[in-house]
Design a protein around this motif. Structure first.
Motif, PDB file in Angstrom:
ATOM      1  N   GLY A  42       0.805  -1.212   0.000  1.00 21.77           N
ATOM      2  CA  GLY A  42       0.000   0.000   0.000  1.00 21.77           C
ATOM      3  C   GLY A  42       0.839   1.264   0.000  1.00 21.77           C
ATOM      4  N   PHE A  43       2.152   1.130   0.274  1.00 23.41           N
ATOM      5  CA  PHE A  43       3.070   2.259   0.194  1.00 23.41           C
ATOM      6  C   PHE A  43       3.588   2.321  -1.247  1.00 23.41           C
ATOM      7  CE2 PHE A  43       2.780   1.286   4.558  1.00 23.41           C
ATOM      8  CZ  PHE A  43       3.185   2.385   5.297  1.00 23.41           C
ATOM      9  N   PHE A  44       3.271   3.401  -1.945  1.00 19.58           N
ATOM     10  CA  PHE A  44       3.600   3.465  -3.364  1.00 19.58           C
ATOM     11  C   PHE A  44       5.109   3.402  -3.606  1.00 19.58           C
ATOM     12  CE2 PHE A  44      -0.396   5.472  -5.479  1.00 19.58           C
ATOM     13  CZ  PHE A  44      -1.123   4.367  -5.066  1.00 19.58           C
ATOM     14  N   LEU A  45       5.902   4.029  -2.736  1.00 21.01           N
ATOM     15  CA  LEU A  45       7.347   3.996  -2.922  1.00 21.01           C
ATOM     16  C   LEU A  45       7.882   2.574  -2.790  1.00 21.01           C
ATOM     17  CD1 LEU A  45       8.575   7.191  -1.012  1.00 21.01           C
ATOM     18  CD2 LEU A  45       8.278   6.881  -3.466  1.00 21.01           C
ATOM     19  N   ILE A  46       7.387   1.846  -1.820  1.00 20.43           N
ATOM     20  CA  ILE A  46       7.848   0.472  -1.607  1.00 20.43           C
ATOM     21  C   ILE A  46       7.329  -0.434  -2.726  1.00 20.43           C
ATOM     22  CG2 ILE A  46       7.752  -1.516  -0.058  1.00 20.43           C
ATOM     23  CD1 ILE A  46       7.620   0.403   2.271  1.00 20.43           C
ATOM     24  N   ASP A  47       6.042  -0.307  -3.063  1.00 19.64           N
ATOM     25  CA  ASP A  47       5.460  -1.173  -4.095  1.00 19.64           C
ATOM     26  C   ASP A  47       6.111  -0.933  -5.457  1.00 19.64           C
ATOM     27  OD1 ASP A  47       3.858  -2.146  -2.139  1.00 19.64           O
ATOM     28  OD2 ASP A  47       2.026  -1.140  -2.787  1.00 19.64           O
ATOM     29  N   ASP A  89       9.795  -0.526 -10.911  1.00 17.98           N
ATOM     30  CA  ASP A  89       9.278   0.541 -11.773  1.00 17.98           C
ATOM     31  C   ASP A  89       9.850   1.876 -11.293  1.00 17.98           C
ATOM     32  OD1 ASP A  89       7.871   2.281 -13.344  1.00 17.98           O
ATOM     33  OD2 ASP A  89       5.908   1.377 -12.989  1.00 17.98           O
ATOM     34  N   ALA A  90      10.996   2.268 -11.832  1.00 18.94           N
ATOM     35  CA  ALA A  90      11.660   3.491 -11.396  1.00 18.94           C
ATOM     36  C   ALA A  90      10.852   4.736 -11.752  1.00 18.94           C
ATOM     37  CB  ALA A  90      13.057   3.579 -12.006  1.00 18.94           C
ATOM     38  N   GLU A  91      10.174   4.723 -12.899  1.00 16.60           N
ATOM     39  CA  GLU A  91       9.408   5.893 -13.327  1.00 16.60           C
ATOM     40  C   GLU A  91       8.255   6.175 -12.370  1.00 16.60           C
ATOM     41  OE1 GLU A  91       7.143   7.583 -17.344  1.00 16.60           O
ATOM     42  OE2 GLU A  91       8.027   5.577 -17.311  1.00 16.60           O
ATOM     43  N   THR A  92       7.523   5.125 -11.990  1.00 20.94           N
ATOM     44  CA  THR A  92       6.432   5.305 -11.033  1.00 20.94           C
ATOM     45  C   THR A  92       6.971   5.684  -9.658  1.00 20.94           C
ATOM     46  OG1 THR A  92       5.076   3.697 -12.232  1.00 20.94           O
ATOM     47  CG2 THR A  92       4.434   4.187  -9.972  1.00 20.94           C
ATOM     48  N   TRP A  93       8.120   5.141  -9.282  1.00 23.95           N
ATOM     49  CA  TRP A  93       8.721   5.460  -7.978  1.00 23.95           C
ATOM     50  C   TRP A  93       9.036   6.949  -7.897  1.00 23.95           C
ATOM     51  CZ3 TRP A  93      13.041   7.524  -5.709  1.00 23.95           C
ATOM     52  CH2 TRP A  93      13.258   7.210  -4.366  1.00 23.95           C
ATOM     53  N   PHE A  94       9.663   7.483  -8.930  1.00 21.97           N
ATOM     54  CA  PHE A  94       9.979   8.912  -8.925  1.00 21.97           C
ATOM     55  C   PHE A  94       8.706   9.757  -9.014  1.00 21.97           C
ATOM     56  CE2 PHE A  94      14.290   7.522 -10.165  1.00 21.97           C
ATOM     57  CZ  PHE A  94      15.025   8.279  -9.261  1.00 21.97           C
ATOM     58  N   GLY A  95       7.693   9.248  -9.731  1.00 28.03           N
ATOM     59  CA  GLY A  95       6.423   9.964  -9.780  1.00 28.03           C
ATOM     60  C   GLY A  95       5.763  10.042  -8.412  1.00 28.03           C
ATOM     61  N   ALA A  96       5.786   8.944  -7.660  1.00 26.79           N
ATOM     62  CA  ALA A  96       5.214   8.934  -6.307  1.00 26.79           C
ATOM     63  C   ALA A  96       6.030   9.815  -5.374  1.00 26.79           C
ATOM     64  CB  ALA A  96       5.153   7.504  -5.782  1.00 26.79           C
ATOM     65  N   LEU A  97       7.353   9.810  -5.547  1.00 27.44           N
ATOM     66  CA  LEU A  97       8.207  10.657  -4.706  1.00 27.44           C
ATOM     67  C   LEU A  97       7.924  12.132  -4.951  1.00 27.44           C
ATOM     68  CD1 LEU A  97      10.573  10.912  -2.709  1.00 27.44           C
ATOM     69  CD2 LEU A  97      12.120  10.862  -4.676  1.00 27.44           C
TER      70      LEU A  97
END
Length: 341
Positions: free
Chosen positions: A184-189, A195-203
């Motif tokens: 449920g934590f977007f950075l962890i998931d 998925d680096a692109e989604t990780w940076f988007g969530a950050l």
């Protein structure tokens, strides 16, 4: 380990009557809310007969004591009831929204601790210097500025004027898809999915609301760190360590800072529990789908099950947090592990 396990078991046993009291008080207070949830659930075009039928279906026609025992029976089965406003099980709504609030709160606390604790230590070691004055200025600003004002100001400057921040519309911009649900934590998931692109988007979505909350939580942490370090640096054991010829760095971090951590950890726990339940203004400004906004929306429509589920989840988190703080005490100072009874 046996003594520590006994202390943990005792803490858990002490939490049982506390949780029962929370359940009882929240049940009574929600019934005192204005409005009729049966009428809300039935809709604006409902007739008195249909409203009464909904009231019977929800069990609201039963005496309060009967409603309470039915609610306890549901809790024993892990059922928090069904939300009147959304029509979804409360536990499902909380499971969906709680990680969003936790991720925002953890991110804000990491930011604030990364600034407040070093700043408090420097201010204590250099009283009256510009660092000390900066610490006092940040503490005053953090306490004085409301979170909704800080959030709106950051959005105005970094999104509308400079255009370097993403739109303040939730946990991810519309160009991204939610990562596969694991924690449920977007950075962890997103990291687990690679998925680096989604990780940076969530950050990027976390930065502005995280800074808003961090500015609010920075004040008590920096103030307590400074006060605890001043007290520790004037203690006899620090003077003895200096007289023994120990290195200044060893005295500062090995003796003074370690003992000053105890009140800082206590303050950090209090700040965490307060911010998690009270960050609704930040969630509203940034359209963050967290548990705070969910509770406020439930209060407006007298959604008994949702409000009770929120209060109970906050109580459970608070009990768990106190247990973690006790265990942290025993790590910082082993005497707490043997004296907790």
């Amino acid at each position: 380990m046996g003594t520590r396990g006994t202390a943990v078991g005792l803490r858990i046993a002490q939490a049982v009557p506390v949780l029962f009291g929370v359940v009882l008080i929240s049940f009574i207070l929600t019934r005192a809310l204005p409005g009729d949830p049966a009428a809300q659930f039935a809709g604006a075009m409902a007739t008195p007969d249909s409203i009464e039928e909904v009231r019977r279906a929800l069990g609201l026609d039963q005496p309060l004591i009967r409603q309470f025992w039915l609610y306890l029976g549901q809790l024993a089965q892990g059922d928090l009831g069904q939300s009147v406003s959304t029509g979804q099980p409360v536990i499902a709504e909380l499971a969906k929204r709680l990680p969003a609030s936790l991720e925002l709160t953890f991110f804000a606390l990491i930011l604030s601790c990364g600034v407040a604790i070093p700043l408090g230590v420097l201010a204590a070691t250099r009283p009256g210097s510009w660092v000390d004055q900066l610490c006092r200025l940040l503490v005053t600003a953090g306490v004085s500025l409301p979170t909704f004002f800080t959030g709106i100001l950051l959005v105005y400057v970094f999104y509308y004027l400079l255009g370097i921040a993403p739109s303040p519309l939730g946990r991810l911009d519309f160009v991204y898809l939610d990562p596969p649900h694991v924690t449920g934590f977007f950075l962890i998931d997103a990291a687990l999915a690679g998925d680096a692109e989604t990780w940076f988007g969530a950050l990027k979505q976390l930065i502005l609301p995280g800074i808003t909350l961090a500015l609010f939580t920075l004040a008590p942490i920096a103030r307590m760190t400074r006060a605890a370090m001043l007290s520790a640096l004037s203690a006899d054991y620090v003077r003895t360590a200096r007289a023994a010829g120990l290195a200044p760095r060893k005295v500062l971090y090995g003796y003074a800072f370690r003992n000053a951590l105890l009140p800082v950890v206590t303050t950090l726990g209090m700040v965490f529990s307060f911010v998690l339940g009270a960050n609704v203004l930040v969630e509203k400004v940034f359209s963050w789908p967290g548990i705070g906004s969910y509770a406020v929306e439930a209060l407006v429509v007298s959604d008994y099950a949702a409000v009770q589920g929120f209060v109970l989840s906050m109580a459970l988190l608070f009990v768990l947090l106190n247990l973690v703080i006790d265990l942290t005490y025993s790590v910082i100072d082993p005497r707490f592990g043997t004296s907790a009874k």
